[in-house]
Design a protein around this motif. Structure first.
Motif, PDB file in Angstrom:
ATOM      1  N   PRO A 217      -3.570  -4.788   6.606  1.00 35.73           N
ATOM      2  CA  PRO A 217      -2.175  -4.552   7.025  1.00 35.73           C
ATOM      3  C   PRO A 217      -1.804  -5.387   8.244  1.00 35.73           C
ATOM      4  O   PRO A 217      -2.664  -5.798   9.022  1.00 35.73           O
ATOM      5  N   ASP A 218      -0.521  -5.628   8.382  1.00 36.38           N
ATOM      6  CA  ASP A 218       0.003  -6.327   9.550  1.00 36.38           C
ATOM      7  C   ASP A 218       0.268  -5.289  10.632  1.00 36.38           C
ATOM      8  O   ASP A 218       1.216  -4.507  10.549  1.00 36.38           O
ATOM      9  N   ALA A 219      -0.585  -5.285  11.649  1.00 34.23           N
ATOM     10  CA  ALA A 219      -0.508  -4.245  12.682  1.00 34.23           C
ATOM     11  C   ALA A 219       0.394  -4.637  13.854  1.00 34.23           C
ATOM     12  O   ALA A 219       0.390  -3.985  14.888  1.00 34.23           O
ATOM     13  N   GLN A 220       1.182  -5.702  13.692  1.00 35.38           N
ATOM     14  CA  GLN A 220       2.027  -6.138  14.804  1.00 35.38           C
ATOM     15  C   GLN A 220       3.178  -5.169  15.047  1.00 35.38           C
ATOM     16  O   GLN A 220       3.549  -4.899  16.174  1.00 35.38           O
ATOM     17  N   GLY A 221       3.725  -4.642  13.972  1.00 33.75           N
ATOM     18  CA  GLY A 221       4.838  -3.716  14.129  1.00 33.75           C
ATOM     19  C   GLY A 221       4.356  -2.295  14.369  1.00 33.75           C
ATOM     20  O   GLY A 221       3.168  -2.007  14.460  1.00 33.75           O
ATOM     21  N   SER A 222       5.291  -1.379  14.457  1.00 30.04           N
ATOM     22  CA  SER A 222       4.942   0.026  14.675  1.00 30.04           C
ATOM     23  C   SER A 222       4.445   0.683  13.395  1.00 30.04           C
ATOM     24  O   SER A 222       3.715   1.673  13.436  1.00 30.04           O
ATOM     25  N   LEU A 223       4.835   0.124  12.236  1.00 31.97           N
ATOM     26  CA  LEU A 223       4.429   0.679  10.955  1.00 31.97           C
ATOM     27  C   LEU A 223       3.160  -0.013  10.470  1.00 31.97           C
ATOM     28  O   LEU A 223       3.108  -1.233  10.373  1.00 31.97           O
ATOM     29  N   VAL A 224       2.133   0.775  10.199  1.00 34.50           N
ATOM     30  CA  VAL A 224       0.866   0.240   9.711  1.00 34.50           C
ATOM     31  C   VAL A 224       0.755   0.533   8.222  1.00 34.50           C
ATOM     32  O   VAL A 224       0.752   1.690   7.808  1.00 34.50           O
ATOM     33  N   ASP A 225       0.709  -0.516   7.420  1.00 33.16           N
ATOM     34  CA  ASP A 225       0.599  -0.349   5.974  1.00 33.16           C
ATOM     35  C   ASP A 225      -0.839  -0.033   5.576  1.00 33.16           C
ATOM     36  O   ASP A 225      -1.768  -0.135   6.376  1.00 33.16           O
ATOM     37  N   ASP A 226      -0.994   0.316   4.312  1.00 31.80           N
ATOM     38  CA  ASP A 226      -2.324   0.606   3.789  1.00 31.80           C
ATOM     39  C   ASP A 226      -3.071  -0.686   3.483  1.00 31.80           C
ATOM     40  O   ASP A 226      -2.475  -1.725   3.213  1.00 31.80           O
ATOM     41  N   VAL A 227      -4.400  -0.595   3.508  1.00 36.33           N
ATOM     42  CA  VAL A 227      -5.242  -1.716   3.099  1.00 36.33           C
ATOM     43  C   VAL A 227      -5.210  -1.804   1.574  1.00 36.33           C
ATOM     44  O   VAL A 227      -5.327  -0.795   0.879  1.00 36.33           O
ATOM     45  N   VAL A 228      -5.028  -3.016   1.052  1.00 37.14           N
ATOM     46  CA  VAL A 228      -4.963  -3.221  -0.395  1.00 37.14           C
ATOM     47  C   VAL A 228      -6.275  -3.850  -0.865  1.00 37.14           C
ATOM     48  O   VAL A 228      -6.639  -4.941  -0.425  1.00 37.14           O
ATOM     49  N   VAL A 229      -6.974  -3.136  -1.742  1.00 39.01           N
ATOM     50  CA  VAL A 229      -8.245  -3.608  -2.292  1.00 39.01           C
ATOM     51  C   VAL A 229      -8.022  -3.957  -3.757  1.00 39.01           C
ATOM     52  O   VAL A 229      -7.542  -3.130  -4.534  1.00 39.01           O
ATOM     53  N   THR A 230      -8.370  -5.193  -4.136  1.00 40.97           N
ATOM     54  CA  THR A 230      -8.096  -5.674  -5.489  1.00 40.97           C
ATOM     55  C   THR A 230      -9.398  -5.878  -6.260  1.00 40.97           C
ATOM     56  O   THR A 230     -10.377  -6.396  -5.720  1.00 40.97           O
ATOM     57  N   GLY A 231      -9.375  -5.468  -7.520  1.00 43.88           N
ATOM     58  CA  GLY A 231     -10.534  -5.651  -8.387  1.00 43.88           C
ATOM     59  C   GLY A 231     -10.276  -4.997  -9.735  1.00 43.88           C
ATOM     60  O   GLY A 231      -9.186  -4.482  -9.990  1.00 43.88           O
ATOM     61  N   VAL A 232     -11.270  -5.023 -10.599  1.00 43.26           N
ATOM     62  CA  VAL A 232     -11.165  -4.421 -11.931  1.00 43.26           C
ATOM     63  C   VAL A 232     -12.027  -3.171 -11.966  1.00 43.26           C
ATOM     64  O   VAL A 232     -13.223  -3.223 -11.671  1.00 43.26           O
ATOM     65  N   VAL A 233     -11.409  -2.040 -12.312  1.00 41.33           N
ATOM     66  CA  VAL A 233     -12.146  -0.778 -12.393  1.00 41.33           C
ATOM     67  C   VAL A 233     -13.021  -0.793 -13.637  1.00 41.33           C
ATOM     68  O   VAL A 233     -12.561  -1.083 -14.740  1.00 41.33           O
ATOM     69  N   ARG A 234     -14.283  -0.478 -13.452  1.00 47.81           N
ATOM     70  CA  ARG A 234     -15.247  -0.458 -14.550  1.00 47.81           C
ATOM     71  C   ARG A 234     -15.850   0.941 -14.668  1.00 47.81           C
ATOM     72  O   ARG A 234     -15.659   1.798 -13.818  1.00 47.81           O
ATOM     73  N   GLY A 235     -16.610   1.151 -15.725  1.00 46.19           N
ATOM     74  CA  GLY A 235     -17.232   2.458 -15.930  1.00 46.19           C
ATOM     75  C   GLY A 235     -16.210   3.473 -16.409  1.00 46.19           C
ATOM     76  O   GLY A 235     -15.368   3.186 -17.251  1.00 46.19           O
ATOM     77  N   LYS A 236     -16.269   4.668 -15.857  1.00 45.77           N
ATOM     78  CA  LYS A 236     -15.325   5.721 -16.221  1.00 45.77           C
ATOM     79  C   LYS A 236     -13.942   5.427 -15.646  1.00 45.77           C
ATOM     80  O   LYS A 236     -13.803   4.651 -14.707  1.00 45.77           O
ATOM     81  N   GLY A 237     -12.935   6.076 -16.222  1.00 46.71           N
ATOM     82  CA  GLY A 237     -11.575   5.890 -15.732  1.00 46.71           C
ATOM     83  C   GLY A 237     -11.414   6.403 -14.311  1.00 46.71           C
ATOM     84  O   GLY A 237     -12.011   7.413 -13.930  1.00 46.71           O
ATOM     85  N   LEU A 238     -10.625   5.704 -13.523  1.00 47.28           N
ATOM     86  CA  LEU A 238     -10.406   6.077 -12.123  1.00 47.28           C
ATOM     87  C   LEU A 238      -9.072   6.803 -11.990  1.00 47.28           C
ATOM     88  O   LEU A 238      -8.036   6.289 -12.400  1.00 47.28           O
TER      89      LEU A 238
END
Length: 250
Positions: A217-238
């Motif tokens: 996230p861009d922590a410069q402003g007062s609003l802190v966004d969530d961390v975005v993690v990208t990938g392909v879910v494997r195994g059982k459904g998430l």
């Protein structure tokens, strides 16, 4: 008794149904990899000696299927193999026990790289036993530096010795392929692209994901966004509402 009462036609029909179920299960297991945007096949490159050049291993495999080499091979390397219409993601491992275990636990295929100029040390054998005990999916074994073995007639003997060594850990290994041969490198890539990963039971019984990208996230402003993690879910459904664990972060 039931088996005895079944007619020949019934037995043939039952065998055909079992084959269809098995074929369908295999097709479903490989369907996640199909298509231009299919999930990449996770391939761990694990050196069994400190003098193994892992970057050269990935380069040799890429060249054998005419993939451009202007790629970053320090970390994750994702390529598209048009010949087999598959995506592959190479994850190089260090010659380190903990790092090798971390790399192998998210791999569909593990490529073990053997040296031809020195014997595998006790440290290398410990690494092999550890990743085997952790649980390992499909295994391929290659040798680096075979062209440097002289005299040339000694090379088949070296390969035979390496196969014998690997059979102590993986009895199903019947060949060690040379990275100095373009044809044998191509055979390695073909195996990576066409074989169905057998998976690891403790891993595939739950949802898991190989993180391909992290957006902080861009922590410069007062609003802190969530961390975005990208990938392909494997195994059982998430399930989106459940808490996910990211190793090392919580």
């Amino acid at each position: 008794p039931h088996q005895q009462l079944m007619s020949k036609l019934d037995r043939k029909n039952q065998a055909r149904q079992k084959q269809q179920v098995k074929r369908q299960e295999k097709s479903q297991a490989a369907s996640i990899f199909t298509g231009q945007n299919g999930a990449p096949r996770q391939v761990a490159i694990v050196p069994l000696s400190e003098n193994i050049d892992v970057a050269a291993v990935i380069r040799a495999l890429n060249e054998s299927v005419d993939v451009a080499n202007d790629l970053s091979i320090d970390h994750l390397t994702r390529i598209r193999v048009d010949r087999f219409k598959q995506n592959i993601m190479y994850t190089p491992s260090k010659y380190d026990l903990i790092h090798a275990l971390d790399v192998c636990r998210v791999a569909d295929f593990v490529v073990l790289v053997l040296p031809t100029d020195v014997e595998v040390t006790e440290e290398g054998e410990t690494l092999l036993r550890s990743i085997e005990s952790q649980g390992i999916s499909n295994v391929l074994v290659v040798a680096q530096g075979l062209d440097q073995v002289n005299p040339q007639k000694k090379r088949p003997q070296v390969i035979s010795s390496l196969v014998s060594f690997m059979n102590h850990f993986f009895p199903t290994i019947d060949k060690v392929l040379s990275l100095d041969s373009r044809q044998e490198c191509s055979n390695v890539v073909r195996n990576l692209c066409t074989a169905t990963p057998k998976g690891i039971r403790w891993r595939d019984d739950r949802s898991w994901m190989r993180v391909e990208d992290v957006k902080w996230p861009d922590a410069q402003g007062s609003l802190v966004d969530d961390v975005v993690v990208t990938g392909v879910v494997r195994g059982k459904g998430l399930k989106a509402d459940r808490i996910a664990h990211i190793p090392g972060w919580g």
